[in-house]
Every structure is written in C-alpha cells, then in structure tokens.
Design a protein around this motif. Structure first.
Motif, mmCIF file in Angstrom:
data_model
loop_
_atom_site.group_PDB
_atom_site.id
_atom_site.type_symbol
_atom_site.label_atom_id
_atom_site.label_comp_id
_atom_site.label_asym_id
_atom_site.label_seq_id
_atom_site.Cartn_x
_atom_site.Cartn_y
_atom_site.Cartn_z
ATOM 1 N N TRP A 50 9.185 -5.683 1.163
ATOM 2 C CA TRP A 50 9.123 -4.869 2.358
ATOM 3 C C TRP A 50 7.812 -5.116 3.234
ATOM 4 O O TRP A 50 7.917 -5.468 4.119
ATOM 5 C CB TRP A 50 9.177 -3.277 2.062
ATOM 6 C CG TRP A 50 8.768 -2.511 3.139
ATOM 7 C CD1 TRP A 50 7.928 -1.422 3.014
ATOM 8 C CD2 TRP A 50 9.781 -2.037 4.107
ATOM 9 N NE1 TRP A 50 7.944 -0.620 4.242
ATOM 10 C CE2 TRP A 50 9.221 -1.078 4.889
ATOM 11 C CE3 TRP A 50 10.875 -2.802 4.645
ATOM 12 C CZ2 TRP A 50 9.664 -0.716 5.761
ATOM 13 C CZ3 TRP A 50 11.596 -2.325 5.779
ATOM 14 C CH2 TRP A 50 11.046 -1.291 6.586
ATOM 15 N N ILE A 51 6.734 -5.443 2.269
ATOM 16 C CA ILE A 51 5.363 -5.668 3.251
ATOM 17 C C ILE A 51 5.460 -7.184 3.632
ATOM 18 O O ILE A 51 4.910 -7.422 4.806
ATOM 19 C CB ILE A 51 4.049 -5.302 2.178
ATOM 20 C CG1 ILE A 51 4.048 -6.228 1.190
ATOM 21 C CG2 ILE A 51 3.952 -3.795 2.079
ATOM 22 C CD1 ILE A 51 3.009 -6.028 0.431
ATOM 23 N N ILE A 84 7.541 -6.996 6.785
ATOM 24 C CA ILE A 84 6.844 -6.192 7.842
ATOM 25 C C ILE A 84 5.747 -7.433 8.408
ATOM 26 O O ILE A 84 5.544 -7.263 9.692
ATOM 27 C CB ILE A 84 5.935 -5.078 7.515
ATOM 28 C CG1 ILE A 84 6.844 -3.950 7.058
ATOM 29 C CG2 ILE A 84 4.874 -4.559 8.112
ATOM 30 C CD1 ILE A 84 6.394 -2.808 6.364
ATOM 31 N N SER A 85 5.293 -8.056 7.633
ATOM 32 C CA SER A 85 4.197 -9.091 8.130
ATOM 33 C C SER A 85 4.705 -9.981 9.062
ATOM 34 O O SER A 85 3.947 -10.724 9.743
ATOM 35 C CB SER A 85 3.636 -9.666 6.848
ATOM 36 O OG SER A 85 2.887 -8.841 6.083
ATOM 37 N N ILE A 142 6.998 -9.444 11.501
ATOM 38 C CA ILE A 142 7.366 -8.866 12.814
ATOM 39 C C ILE A 142 6.347 -8.821 13.638
ATOM 40 O O ILE A 142 5.402 -8.639 13.479
ATOM 41 C CB ILE A 142 7.714 -7.252 12.474
ATOM 42 C CG1 ILE A 142 9.030 -7.200 11.186
ATOM 43 C CG2 ILE A 142 8.223 -6.521 13.813
ATOM 44 C CD1 ILE A 142 9.001 -5.749 10.659
ATOM 45 N N ILE A 166 3.521 -6.314 14.949
ATOM 46 C CA ILE A 166 3.172 -5.388 13.792
ATOM 47 C C ILE A 166 2.304 -6.282 12.743
ATOM 48 O O ILE A 166 1.151 -5.967 12.373
ATOM 49 C CB ILE A 166 4.234 -4.743 13.134
ATOM 50 C CG1 ILE A 166 5.095 -3.750 14.168
ATOM 51 C CG2 ILE A 166 3.841 -4.022 11.618
ATOM 52 C CD1 ILE A 166 6.322 -3.435 13.436
ATOM 53 N N GLY A 182 -0.301 -4.170 10.124
ATOM 54 C CA GLY A 182 0.548 -3.179 9.873
ATOM 55 C C GLY A 182 0.980 -3.054 8.395
ATOM 56 O O GLY A 182 1.246 -2.127 7.689
ATOM 57 N N ALA A 183 1.431 -4.261 7.819
ATOM 58 C CA ALA A 183 1.616 -4.480 6.462
ATOM 59 C C ALA A 183 0.705 -4.077 5.558
ATOM 60 O O ALA A 183 1.120 -3.487 4.555
ATOM 61 C CB ALA A 183 2.206 -5.835 6.384
ATOM 62 N N VAL A 226 0.388 -0.156 5.066
ATOM 63 C CA VAL A 226 1.732 0.163 4.495
ATOM 64 C C VAL A 226 1.495 -0.197 2.988
ATOM 65 O O VAL A 226 2.018 0.732 2.077
ATOM 66 C CB VAL A 226 2.985 -0.463 4.907
ATOM 67 C CG1 VAL A 226 4.175 -0.093 4.039
ATOM 68 C CG2 VAL A 226 3.208 -0.185 6.456
ATOM 69 N N CYS A 264 1.154 -10.437 2.333
ATOM 70 C CA CYS A 264 0.912 -10.439 3.721
ATOM 71 C C CYS A 264 0.788 -11.579 4.529
ATOM 72 O O CYS A 264 1.144 -11.864 5.568
ATOM 73 C CB CYS A 264 -0.004 -8.986 3.817
ATOM 74 S SG CYS A 264 0.696 -7.503 3.560
#
Length: 160
Positions: A7-8, A11-12, A14, A17, A21-22, A25, A40
């Motif tokens: 998931w992280i 996110i890294s 995107i 973000i 952001g990761a 999180v 990340c």
C-alpha cells in the motif's frame, strides 16, 4: 504487514502524493520507519525514468484529446512552470535546484513534477535521476522526522 508495505509502495508512486504522503501513512499504520522509508523511496523512484523518457511526449500527444485533454494540459503546464522556475532560480546550478525542488516537501514539488520539468529543460537523464533520487531521499528524511514526531506525540497522548 505485506499488504501495508504494498500500500505505501503504491502511494509513493502516485503523482502529487508520492513519498510525502506515503511516509505519514506508514507511520499511521505503525510500520517500522526505516523499512517504510526504503520502500517509499523505491516506490517514488520507479516512475522517474518513465516520466523522463515518455511523459512529455504523451502529454503533448494527449493535450488536445477530448476526454484527457484538460488533465494532460494541466500536467504539461505544471511541468513547464516548474521547469521555468528552476531555470530562473538555478542558472548553471540546475542540478542543485532540481535536488532542492524535489527535496523540500511542498505541494507539487516532488519527483513527478521535478522529473517532468527536467525533461522539458532537456537536463541529461543521468543527472536528472541522481538529482531526483537525492531530492527524494531528502524529502523522505524530512517527512520521516516530521511523521515520527507527529504520530509519536499523538500516540503518546492517547496511550498514556
């Protein structure tokens, strides 16, 4: 725990973000900071060569298309604007300017925008990747310290 790391990692990657952001999180998920930091960074760096080599061409191609035109124009203009800012401020110090542009975690100044800007400025591929990597490492350190402090303080306040 593997799902949380995936998931992280995602996110890294995107745009807008990214690792900024990761990492918070990951700390919210109470994952180990060093492992999360490394994951990340890897996630944030994977798109960089593709952005450099293909993004400008794809954005120019898509900017006049009906469905995607507005979004592609937005990203192209963002990259051009970032490139012009870098060029104005940097002069011959473009490498350091790109590193700092990516490394200072402000909205819209991450690896995606920095790489696109470098590609628009025709900065060399190798220099771009190294500057962006060092910037991502710097942003990661800043976000890790900030996240650990914020989440550590919140956790302590609620657990004691």
């Amino acid at each position: 725990m593997l799902k949380q790391y995936i998931w992280i990692f995602i996110i890294s990657m995107i745009p807008l973000i990214e690792l900024r952001g990761a990492i918070p999180v990951s700390q919210g998920l109470q994952l180990p900071l060093v492992t999360s930091y490394i994951i990340c960074i890897l996630g944030n760096m994977i798109p960089v060569p593709f952005i450099y080599l293909f993004a400008r061409k794809i954005l120019v191609w898509g900017k006049d298309k009906k469905v995607i035109g507005k979004l592609f124009t937005f990203f192209l203009e963002k990259g051009e604007k970032g490139g012009k800012k870098l060029q104005e401020k940097a002069g011959k110090g473009l490498f350091i300017a790109l590193l700092l542009f990516v490394g200072i975690p402000l909205p819209g100044t991450g690896a995606w925008t920095g790489t696109l800007a470098a590609s628009i400025l025709d900065m060399g591929f190798k220099k771009t990747v190294i500057a962006v990597l060092l910037g991502v490492v710097m942003a990661g350190i800043i976000m890790a310290v900030a996240s650990a402090g914020v989440f550590g303080a919140v956790g302590t306040a609620f657990l004691h």
